[in-house]
Design a protein around this motif. Structure first.
Motif, PDB file in Angstrom:
ATOM      1  N   ALA A   1       0.828  -1.204   0.000  1.00  0.00           N
ATOM      2  CA  ALA A   1       0.000   0.000   0.000  1.00  0.00           C
ATOM      3  C   ALA A   1       0.863   1.254   0.000  1.00  0.00           C
ATOM      4  O   ALA A   1       1.942   1.272   0.577  1.00  0.00           O
ATOM      5  N   ASN A   2       0.381   2.283  -0.668  1.00  0.00           N
ATOM      6  CA  ASN A   2       0.969   3.607  -0.568  1.00  0.00           C
ATOM      7  C   ASN A   2       0.158   4.370   0.469  1.00  0.00           C
ATOM      8  O   ASN A   2      -1.046   4.539   0.307  1.00  0.00           O
ATOM      9  N   ILE A   3       0.809   4.828   1.519  1.00  0.00           N
ATOM     10  CA  ILE A   3       0.124   5.490   2.621  1.00  0.00           C
ATOM     11  C   ILE A   3       0.543   6.949   2.668  1.00  0.00           C
ATOM     12  O   ILE A   3       1.729   7.266   2.571  1.00  0.00           O
ATOM     13  N   THR A   4      -0.435   7.829   2.823  1.00  0.00           N
ATOM     14  CA  THR A   4      -0.176   9.255   2.970  1.00  0.00           C
ATOM     15  C   THR A   4      -0.864   9.734   4.235  1.00  0.00           C
ATOM     16  O   THR A   4      -2.059   9.531   4.411  1.00  0.00           O
ATOM     17  N   GLY A   5      -0.104  10.370   5.109  1.00  0.00           N
ATOM     18  CA  GLY A   5      -0.669  11.004   6.295  1.00  0.00           C
ATOM     19  C   GLY A   5      -0.796  12.488   6.024  1.00  0.00           C
ATOM     20  O   GLY A   5       0.072  13.078   5.374  1.00  0.00           O
ATOM     21  N   ALA A   6      -1.868  13.092   6.499  1.00  0.00           N
ATOM     22  CA  ALA A   6      -2.074  14.520   6.262  1.00  0.00           C
ATOM     23  C   ALA A   6      -2.638  15.187   7.497  1.00  0.00           C
ATOM     24  O   ALA A   6      -3.384  14.576   8.268  1.00  0.00           O
ATOM     25  N   ASP A   7      -2.273  16.446   7.670  1.00  0.00           N
ATOM     26  CA  ASP A   7      -2.785  17.249   8.768  1.00  0.00           C
ATOM     27  C   ASP A   7      -2.644  18.707   8.371  1.00  0.00           C
ATOM     28  O   ASP A   7      -1.765  19.052   7.573  1.00  0.00           O
ATOM     29  N   ALA A   8      -3.476  19.563   8.916  1.00  0.00           N
ATOM     30  CA  ALA A   8      -3.375  20.996   8.638  1.00  0.00           C
ATOM     31  C   ALA A   8      -2.249  21.636   9.447  1.00  0.00           C
ATOM     32  O   ALA A   8      -1.813  22.733   9.137  1.00  0.00           O
ATOM     33  N   SER A   9      -1.765  20.944  10.452  1.00  0.00           N
ATOM     34  CA  SER A   9      -0.710  21.471  11.315  1.00  0.00           C
ATOM     35  C   SER A   9       0.676  21.123  10.776  1.00  0.00           C
ATOM     36  O   SER A   9       1.053  19.949  10.705  1.00  0.00           O
TER      37      SER A   9
ATOM     38  N   ASN B   1       3.459  21.619  12.285  1.00  0.00           N
ATOM     39  CA  ASN B   1       4.221  21.002  13.372  1.00  0.00           C
ATOM     40  C   ASN B   1       3.926  19.509  13.493  1.00  0.00           C
ATOM     41  O   ASN B   1       4.843  18.704  13.710  1.00  0.00           O
ATOM     42  N   ALA B   2       2.655  19.137  13.373  1.00  0.00           N
ATOM     43  CA  ALA B   2       2.287  17.715  13.452  1.00  0.00           C
ATOM     44  C   ALA B   2       2.928  16.929  12.315  1.00  0.00           C
ATOM     45  O   ALA B   2       3.413  15.807  12.513  1.00  0.00           O
ATOM     46  N   ILE B   3       2.960  17.506  11.127  1.00  0.00           N
ATOM     47  CA  ILE B   3       3.550  16.821   9.974  1.00  0.00           C
ATOM     48  C   ILE B   3       5.061  16.714  10.129  1.00  0.00           C
ATOM     49  O   ILE B   3       5.652  15.679   9.811  1.00  0.00           O
ATOM     50  N   GLN B   4       5.714  17.746  10.638  1.00  0.00           N
ATOM     51  CA  GLN B   4       7.161  17.674  10.869  1.00  0.00           C
ATOM     52  C   GLN B   4       7.495  16.560  11.855  1.00  0.00           C
ATOM     53  O   GLN B   4       8.456  15.817  11.656  1.00  0.00           O
ATOM     54  N   GLN B   5       6.700  16.434  12.913  1.00  0.00           N
ATOM     55  CA  GLN B   5       6.921  15.377  13.902  1.00  0.00           C
ATOM     56  C   GLN B   5       6.690  13.999  13.280  1.00  0.00           C
ATOM     57  O   GLN B   5       7.454  13.071  13.504  1.00  0.00           O
ATOM     58  N   ALA B   6       5.629  13.864  12.486  1.00  0.00           N
ATOM     59  CA  ALA B   6       5.344  12.585  11.828  1.00  0.00           C
ATOM     60  C   ALA B   6       6.478  12.198  10.886  1.00  0.00           C
ATOM     61  O   ALA B   6       6.899  11.037  10.851  1.00  0.00           O
ATOM     62  N   ARG B   7       6.980  13.153  10.124  1.00  0.00           N
ATOM     63  CA  ARG B   7       8.092  12.872   9.209  1.00  0.00           C
ATOM     64  C   ARG B   7       9.343  12.453   9.963  1.00  0.00           C
ATOM     65  O   ARG B   7      10.082  11.571   9.515  1.00  0.00           O
ATOM     66  N   ALA B   8       9.572  13.081  11.105  1.00  0.00           N
ATOM     67  CA  ALA B   8      10.740  12.714  11.916  1.00  0.00           C
ATOM     68  C   ALA B   8      10.593  11.302  12.490  1.00  0.00           C
ATOM     69  O   ALA B   8      11.556  10.531  12.534  1.00  0.00           O
ATOM     70  N   ASN B   9       9.375  10.954  12.903  1.00  0.00           N
ATOM     71  CA  ASN B   9       9.132   9.633  13.502  1.00  0.00           C
ATOM     72  C   ASN B   9       9.042   8.516  12.472  1.00  0.00           C
ATOM     73  O   ASN B   9       9.369   7.364  12.771  1.00  0.00           O
TER      74      ASN B   9
ATOM     75  N   PHE C   1       4.023  12.270   4.277  1.00  0.00           N
ATOM     76  CA  PHE C   1       3.163  13.133   5.081  1.00  0.00           C
ATOM     77  C   PHE C   1       3.053  14.485   4.399  1.00  0.00           C
ATOM     78  O   PHE C   1       4.040  15.018   3.912  1.00  0.00           O
ATOM     79  N   GLU C   2       1.840  15.041   4.380  1.00  0.00           N
ATOM     80  CA  GLU C   2       1.578  16.309   3.706  1.00  0.00           C
ATOM     81  C   GLU C   2       0.794  17.254   4.610  1.00  0.00           C
ATOM     82  O   GLU C   2      -0.052  16.808   5.383  1.00  0.00           O
ATOM     83  N   VAL C   3       1.077  18.533   4.501  1.00  0.00           N
ATOM     84  CA  VAL C   3       0.284  19.557   5.178  1.00  0.00           C
ATOM     85  C   VAL C   3      -0.858  19.923   4.244  1.00  0.00           C
ATOM     86  O   VAL C   3      -0.644  20.541   3.204  1.00  0.00           O
ATOM     87  N   TRP C   4      -2.066  19.477   4.599  1.00  0.00           N
ATOM     88  CA  TRP C   4      -3.242  19.729   3.782  1.00  0.00           C
ATOM     89  C   TRP C   4      -4.408  20.151   4.653  1.00  0.00           C
ATOM     90  O   TRP C   4      -4.629  19.590   5.721  1.00  0.00           O
ATOM     91  N   ASN C   5      -5.179  21.074   4.157  1.00  0.00           N
ATOM     92  CA  ASN C   5      -6.469  21.415   4.726  1.00  0.00           C
ATOM     93  C   ASN C   5      -7.473  20.436   4.111  1.00  0.00           C
ATOM     94  O   ASN C   5      -7.454  20.216   2.904  1.00  0.00           O
ATOM     95  N   VAL C   6      -8.338  19.868   4.920  1.00  0.00           N
ATOM     96  CA  VAL C   6      -9.280  18.856   4.414  1.00  0.00           C
ATOM     97  C   VAL C   6     -10.159  19.408   3.284  1.00  0.00           C
ATOM     98  O   VAL C   6     -10.597  18.659   2.413  1.00  0.00           O
ATOM     99  N   LEU C   7     -10.391  20.703   3.271  1.00  0.00           N
ATOM    100  CA  LEU C   7     -11.219  21.293   2.222  1.00  0.00           C
ATOM    101  C   LEU C   7     -10.490  21.392   0.888  1.00  0.00           C
ATOM    102  O   LEU C   7     -11.104  21.663  -0.136  1.00  0.00           O
TER     103      LEU C   7
END
Length: 107
Positions: free
Chosen positions: A2-10, A12-20, A26-32
Motif C-alpha cells: 500500500a501507498n500510505i499518505t498522512g495529512a494534517d493541517a498542522s 508542526n504535526a507533519i514535521q513530527q510525523a516525518r521525523a518519527n 506526510f503532507e500539510v493539507w487542509n481537508v477542504l
C-alpha cells in the motif's frame, strides 16, 4: 503493498510525523483542499475542527475516497442526514459522554 499518505493541517504535526516515520509520506493539507484521490480515507476527528464547513469537508472526503471513507469521532449531530454510512461501529463514549463511532461509506 500500500501507498500510505498522512495529512494534517498542522505543519508542526507533519514535521513530527516525518521525523518519527521517515519512510512514509506526510503532507500539510487542509481537508477542504485535498489535491488528489485515494482508495481509502480514514479521517480521525477532522470534521469537528471545520466548524462552519463540516458538510463541505464531508463532501470533499466523499469525493476523494474512491473505494471507502471512514470517519472516526463523535459527530452524530454534525454529519449530513441525506448520506447515511453503510456501516457504524461504536467504540464507547468520548470525553464529553458522546458516542464515539466509526462510520464507513463504501463505493
Amino acid at each position: 503493498g500500500a501507498n500510505i499518505t498522512g495529512a494534517d493541517a498542522s505543519r508542526n504535526a507533519i514535521q513530527q510525523a516525518r521525523a518519527n516515520y521517515p519512510d512514509l509520506r506526510f503532507e500539510v493539507w487542509n481537508v477542504l483542499e485535498i489535491p488528489e484521490d485515494f482508495d481509502i480515507i480514514i479521517a480521525n476527528c477532522v470534521l469537528r475542527h471545520l466548524v462552519d464547513d463540516i458538510h463541505k469537508g464531508f463532501r470533499v472526503l466523499r469525493k476523494r475516497a474512491l473505494k471507502a471513507l471512514c470517519i472516526l469521532g463523535a459527530l452524530d449531530d454534525l454529519l449530513p442526514e441525506d448520506d447515511p454510512p453503510d456501516v457504524i461501529h461504536d467504540f464507547g463514549l468520548d470525553s464529553l459522554g458522546r458516542p464515539h463511532r466509526a462510520r464507513i461509506w463504501k463505493r
